[in-house]
Scaffold this motif. Structure first.
Motif: not given
Length: 251
Positions: A78-83
């Protein structure tokens, strides 16, 4: 007197049984595998002994890359788009530990650290400026990776000096030193780290006492590490954009 001795015997038996249960189930208490909510469209598969690891990635032809190692019950997908948005010039690699989110195998300290080293070795020819971020349990993986490989910079979120020390604080009447298999003794590795390091400590961390983070900070060589505090608890949300700003300040 006989009744007292009998009672003491029962209590000792219960205590020993409790220790045995903790010993047998300890990895179930340390690792909480979760499925991936956002299965990556183009995953990197890392073959490993007794396991096949799923790496959520945003590939990019860049010298700069970011590795992220999450907490013990975290779905890193779930952190991939934000990173990806916060680090537009970095290739992004988020490791799903063994047993987590599409990865096979069983987690342990030796396995997780070995997997992190293998990922670095596979990608270092493509990206020679790798920033490593580790959160909570992942800080123990990140520290050992940074101590053994030429990491560009290291960021540790709610880190600890030693998992055994954390466990002793939470269970002071249990012989943790005899029972614990995975110790994550990060303070032993800190002195071998040469890259700039940033330790981020939550002001109201209810899981990892701030003394554990401070002990890890003191284990680093002088002028290598910085410690910063931020408001919130152990699981408080930290925007990737804020991490990007703090990482930029390490230069």
């Amino acid at each position: 007197m006989r009744a007292l001795l009998t009672l003491c015997g029962y209590l000792l038996a219960i205590y020993c049984l409790l220790c045995l249960v903790l010993y047998l189930l300890q990895r179930q208490l340390i690792y909480f595998p979760v499925p991936a909510q956002l299965p990556p469209a183009e995953p990197l598969i890392l073959p490993r002994p007794n396991a096949s690891l799923l790496i959520s990635q945003r590939p990019l032809d860049s010298q700069q890359a970011l590795f992220y190692f999450g907490g013990n019950a975290e779905d890193v997908s779930v952190s991939l788009p934000e990173f990806a948005a916060a680090f537009p010039r970095h290739a992004i690699y988020l490791m799903h530990y063994r047993g987590y989110g599409g990865s096979s195998g069983k987690p342990s300290e030796a396995a997780l650290v070995g997997d992190a080293l293998a990922l670095f070795d596979q990608l270092y020819s493509k990206h020679q400026a790798i920033t490593v971020i580790g959160r909570s349990l992942g800080s123990g993986v990140a520290v050992q990776l940074a101590a053994r490989r030429p990491v560009a910079q290291l960021v540790l979120i709610t880190p600890f000096d030693s998992l055994s020390a954390v466990a002793r604080q939470q269970m002071p009447y249990v012989p943790i030193s005899w029972l614990l298999k995975d110790r994550f003794e990060s303070h032993y590795f800190a002195a071998d780290i040469r890259c700039p390091a940033l330790l981020l400590v939550a002001d109201q961390d209810e899981i990892i006492n701030s003394r554990r983070s401070e002990a890890l900070y003191r284990a680093f060589n002088a002028d290598t590490a910085r410690l910063m505090r931020y408001p919130g608890s152990h699981n408080s949300y930290l925007p990737a954009s804020q991490l990007a700003e703090w990482i930029q300040a390490l230069h």
